[in-house]
Design a protein around this motif. Structure first.
Motif, PDB file in Angstrom:
ATOM      1  N   UNK A 211      49.100  55.959  33.174  1.00 31.87           N
ATOM      2  CA  UNK A 211      48.533  55.637  34.484  1.00 31.87           C
ATOM      3  C   UNK A 211      47.082  55.167  34.372  1.00 31.87           C
ATOM      4  N   UNK A 212      46.318  55.819  33.477  1.00 26.86           N
ATOM      5  CA  UNK A 212      44.940  55.378  33.244  1.00 26.86           C
ATOM      6  C   UNK A 212      44.942  53.945  32.705  1.00 26.86           C
ATOM      7  N   UNK A 213      45.855  53.657  31.785  1.00 25.56           N
ATOM      8  CA  UNK A 213      45.917  52.309  31.218  1.00 25.56           C
ATOM      9  C   UNK A 213      46.245  51.297  32.313  1.00 25.56           C
ATOM     10  N   UNK A 214      47.218  51.647  33.199  1.00 27.57           N
ATOM     11  CA  UNK A 214      47.662  50.713  34.234  1.00 27.57           C
ATOM     12  C   UNK A 214      46.536  50.384  35.204  1.00 27.57           C
ATOM     13  N   UNK A 215      45.639  51.335  35.449  1.00 29.14           N
ATOM     14  CA  UNK A 215      44.540  51.085  36.370  1.00 29.14           C
ATOM     15  C   UNK A 215      43.492  50.184  35.727  1.00 29.14           C
ATOM     16  N   UNK A 216      43.393  50.221  34.440  1.00 33.50           N
ATOM     17  CA  UNK A 216      42.371  49.441  33.753  1.00 33.50           C
ATOM     18  C   UNK A 216      41.127  50.275  33.577  1.00 33.50           C
ATOM     19  N   UNK A 217      40.715  50.436  32.345  1.00 30.46           N
ATOM     20  CA  UNK A 217      39.580  51.312  32.091  1.00 30.46           C
ATOM     21  C   UNK A 217      38.796  50.834  30.880  1.00 30.46           C
ATOM     22  N   UNK A 218      37.491  51.102  30.914  1.00 30.07           N
ATOM     23  CA  UNK A 218      36.659  50.772  29.764  1.00 30.07           C
ATOM     24  C   UNK A 218      36.373  52.008  28.914  1.00 30.07           C
ATOM     25  N   UNK A 219      36.897  53.164  29.353  1.00 33.86           N
ATOM     26  CA  UNK A 219      36.618  54.397  28.625  1.00 33.86           C
ATOM     27  C   UNK A 219      37.152  54.305  27.207  1.00 33.86           C
ATOM     28  N   UNK A 220      36.279  54.657  26.256  1.00 35.54           N
ATOM     29  CA  UNK A 220      36.696  54.675  24.866  1.00 35.54           C
ATOM     30  C   UNK A 220      36.874  53.296  24.254  1.00 35.54           C
ATOM     31  N   UNK A 290      42.404  45.211  37.991  1.00 36.73           N
ATOM     32  CA  UNK A 290      42.873  44.462  39.154  1.00 36.73           C
ATOM     33  C   UNK A 290      41.754  43.685  39.808  1.00 36.73           C
ATOM     34  N   UNK A 291      42.106  42.573  40.431  1.00 37.65           N
ATOM     35  CA  UNK A 291      41.241  41.958  41.417  1.00 37.65           C
ATOM     36  C   UNK A 291      40.187  41.011  40.862  1.00 37.65           C
ATOM     37  N   UNK A 292      39.797  41.188  39.584  1.00 34.96           N
ATOM     38  CA  UNK A 292      38.714  40.351  39.057  1.00 34.96           C
ATOM     39  C   UNK A 292      39.131  38.881  39.071  1.00 34.96           C
ATOM     40  N   UNK A 293      40.303  38.594  38.477  1.00 29.07           N
ATOM     41  CA  UNK A 293      40.743  37.205  38.363  1.00 29.07           C
ATOM     42  C   UNK A 293      41.048  36.608  39.731  1.00 29.07           C
ATOM     43  N   UNK A 294      41.398  37.452  40.698  1.00 28.25           N
ATOM     44  CA  UNK A 294      41.729  36.955  42.033  1.00 28.25           C
ATOM     45  C   UNK A 294      40.465  36.654  42.829  1.00 28.25           C
ATOM     46  N   UNK A 295      39.528  37.591  42.811  1.00 27.96           N
ATOM     47  CA  UNK A 295      38.406  37.509  43.742  1.00 27.96           C
ATOM     48  C   UNK A 295      37.244  36.690  43.186  1.00 27.96           C
ATOM     49  N   UNK A 296      37.050  36.757  41.870  1.00 25.17           N
ATOM     50  CA  UNK A 296      35.868  36.108  41.290  1.00 25.17           C
ATOM     51  C   UNK A 296      35.834  34.585  41.505  1.00 25.17           C
ATOM     52  N   UNK A 297      36.935  33.866  41.245  1.00 26.76           N
ATOM     53  CA  UNK A 297      36.868  32.412  41.465  1.00 26.76           C
ATOM     54  C   UNK A 297      36.586  32.062  42.922  1.00 26.76           C
ATOM     55  N   UNK A 339      37.407  51.888  35.692  1.00 26.59           N
ATOM     56  CA  UNK A 339      36.625  50.812  36.288  1.00 26.59           C
ATOM     57  C   UNK A 339      37.471  49.940  37.220  1.00 26.59           C
ATOM     58  N   UNK A 340      38.794  49.891  36.966  1.00 26.03           N
ATOM     59  CA  UNK A 340      39.677  49.048  37.776  1.00 26.03           C
ATOM     60  C   UNK A 340      39.654  49.418  39.252  1.00 26.03           C
ATOM     61  N   UNK A 341      39.401  50.690  39.531  1.00 31.79           N
ATOM     62  CA  UNK A 341      39.339  51.113  40.927  1.00 31.79           C
ATOM     63  C   UNK A 341      38.082  50.534  41.580  1.00 31.79           C
TER      64      UNK A 341
END
Lengths: 364, 279
Positions: A211-220, A290-297, A339-341
């Motif tokens: 679940x942590x992986x699915x959310x996206x994380x920079x930890x570690x 989530x959301x970076x590729x969608x919202x940033x452009x 960080x994905x949250x």
């Protein structure tokens, strides 16, 4: 008869292009297309410096910047360059890759809803990664092989396979953006169903890790993740920039693009391959943020007031969104917060604000 | 027919009758299993101005797409200057032949100047994206189409007539001596239809472009085009001067329309006065 009456004054005219010619080399630019990325870059450097200073041993921004250019004492160098820099480097690289990927896909599909998530990269990567986390190393041969691949490689592979499946199913002598998005949504839904099935079959601690992986994380995350991504960007970033000219024509629709001498199916194919690889490497490094590729452009196109997402600004803005989200995640929330949250919480209101106050008709 | 323009793009050279620039030979066009045009032959001469007419769904736009290399014939060939167009590289075609789709897509926020500049794409390369030649041609195209004042306006803020002018300006900047237009007057009021056709007519007369245009309005087609091509159910029914083609019999056969054809009081070209639909 006169048709030179001024256009309906709904919008101020965009700033005109200026020509730049050196010998036989020539191009055009708008002042805004130069100033916006420089401004974003400056903010990015400050955000990265602030982030490098955050932690159990706080260091001020001036000291961090000094350390980065070779000043600073032994302790500062150890903490900034060896302990904290790898994570920030991953954040920057993932942001660059996701921002670029989103800009490429949205321009090509002529649809601001298009993103690597829609194209199936995220869903495919999740299947790969969760399979390894849940099934890996539990005894059977297949599981042993899965465990041996490792999460990043499995995510990379899964993301690419599903994305190219989406693209292959959408292909009909070229690709229609609308059809691509619909097929992408269908296959992504299937992918997420498979992921959910895997999660229900898993032990509780595996499910938590997945679940942590699915959310996206920079930890570690560290150099082990930064290096492959940096190498991929070394190839993919110039490739994306080389596509810029063709992208400018593709956004006029297939018929006009062909009439202007573009080999549309070939151009579409190359754009998709570059965009999918960018997203797949990013997801394999930090999970599907989530959301970076969608919202940033979409933010980038509004900042530059252009007609399509600008590539370099999207890349820098992606990095900025990720670095600042990571900073927020580590400053106001417990260390393990993914960080994905935050990217969604930071990015979405900004896009909404741009949409509400902007002149541009919202097609989102 | 006399060609008043002295441009010498015909490979046959000077003093010869006008060369065939674009030809369809036994062309069959289909979308999947749905055959739209079958075994069609057509020749378009250098410097001519041809209008393709016919009822809705007769295959006019499909034929235009094939002539412009947007659609590959399932059999037969389209020849551009005597060479199979499908065997000619896309970029080479784009330097000779320009095409405006029926409802072209302009990206949101794009300015007129950017749109017209895009017409130079086939002449540019990655290193040479904006030569002084490009700039001169675009400036000329903008002023020739009366769009210079609107150069910095977003295309989506223009009126329908202005927008069509902007696209024609782009086609002019592309610098092709063949130009195909798919219903350029759609959605325009009569005044703007006349305005756009005057512009296209000047492209033909002053710039010597070979023009093929799909048109719905028969009276305007007869007034502006030198030659009419009438189609019905994917078949070429008649071709020739407006006087030869636009007859009461043809209107009955092709459009199922009972009508009188009288001379246009202004130009003397045939003018259709509809009476009733034949069933």
């Amino acid at each position: 008869m006169s048709t030179t009456a001024p256009a309906r004054a709904t919008a101020p005219p965009s700033r005109p292009r200026r020509a730049l010619r050196i010998g036989r080399v020539s191009t055009t630019y708008r002042v805004r297309d130069v100033l916006v990325p420089i401004a974003v870059l400056l903010v990015l450097v400050l955000a990265a410096a602030a982030s490098l200073g955050r932690g159990d041993y706080p260091i001020g921004v001036p000291d961090v910047l000094g350390t980065l250019v070779g000043l600073g004492d032994e302790t500062q160098r150890l903490i900034v360059l060896e302990l904290r820099a790898p994570r920030i480097a991953v954040a920057v690289l993932v942001g660059v890759a996701l921002g670029l990927s989103g800009a490429l896909i949205q321009t090509f599909a002529r649809n601001p809803l298009a993103s690597p998530d829609i194209l199936g990269v995220t869903g495919g990567a999740a299947i790969g990664a969760v399979s390894v986390i849940v099934l890996g190393g539990t005894g059977t041969t297949a599981a042993g092989v899965l465990g041996g691949i490792g999460v990043p490689a499995a995510a990379l592979l899964g993301g690419m396979v599903v994305a190219f499946l989406v693209f292959g199913l959408a292909w009909r002598q070229g690709v229609d953006g609308y059809r691509l998005v619909l097929i992408g949504i269908a296959l992504s839904a299937m992918a997420h169903a498979i992921v959910n099935y895997l999660l229900t079959r898993s032990a509780i601690w595996d499910a938590a890790a997945a679940n942590v992986w699915i959310t996206g994380s920079l930890n570690g995350r560290g150099w082990d993740q930064a290096l492959p991504l940096a190498l991929a960007l070394l190839v993919l970033l110039p490739a994306a920039l080389a596509l810029s000219r063709v992208l400018g024509v593709l956004q006029y629709g297939d018929e006009t693009a062909r009439a202007l001498g573009v080999r549309v199916p070939l151009a579409q194919g190359v754009v998709v391959v570059v965009a999918v690889c960018l997203a797949a490497f990013a997801v394999s490094a930090a999970g599907p943020i989530q959301f970076v590729a969608l919202v940033v452009p979409q933010i980038a196109v509004r900042l530059t007031a252009g007609s399509r997402p600008p590539l370099i600004t999207s890349a820098l803005l992606g990095a900025l969104l990720l670095v600042s989200s990571d900073l927020v995640a580590r400053t106001v929330l417990p260390e393990s917060f993914p960080v994905g949250v935050i990217t969604a919480i930071v990015g979405a209101p900004y896009l909404l604000w741009l949409l509400v106050r902007g002149r541009r008709r919202s097609t989102l | 027919m006399t060609v008043t323009d002295s441009r010498t793009h015909s490979p046959a050279g000077l003093g010869q009758p006008p060369a065939v620039r674009l030809a369809a030979e036994g062309v069959r066009l289909a979308y999947g299993d749905n055959v739209v045009v079958d075994d069609l032959d057509l020749q378009l001469l250098d410097g001519s101005f041809t209008a393709i007419i016919g009822p809705n769904g007769c295959g006019k736009s499909t034929l235009l797409k094939a002539l412009g290399r947007l659609l590959r014939p399932t059999s037969g060939t389209v020849l551009l200057d005597g060479r199979a167009i499908t065997a000619t590289p896309t970029r080479e075609v784009a330097k000779v032949l320009g095409l405006l789709p029926q409802t072209p897509l302009a990206p949101e926020g794009l300015t007129v100047a950017d749109l017209v500049a895009r017409g130079r794409h086939p002449h540019q390369s990655w290193l040479r994206q904006w030569s002084s030649d490009d700039e001169a041609v675009v400036t000329e195209a903008l002023s020739w189409t009366d769009m210079a004042e609107l150069a910095d306006s977003p295309v989506d803020a223009l009126s329908g007539g202005q927008r069509q002018r902007a696209w024609i300006s782009m086609a002019l900047a592309q610098g092709t001596d063949l130009l195909l237009l798919d219903e350029p007057t759609t959605y325009l009021d009569l005044a703007h239809q006349v305005d756009v056709l005057e512009l296209v007519s000047r492209l033909h007369g002053e710039k010597g472009r070979t023009v093929v245009v799909v048109l719905h309005d028969l009276n305007l087609a007869a007034r502006y085009a030198e030659r009419l091509v009438a189609m019905k159910d994917g078949v070429l029914v008649a071709s020739g001067t407006p006087q030869e083609v636009l007859t009461e019999q043809l209107l009955a056969d092709v459009f199922e329309l009972e009508a009188r054809v009288v001379p246009d009081p202004v130009t003397g070209t045939p003018m259709v006065v509809p009476i009733r639909r034949l069933r």
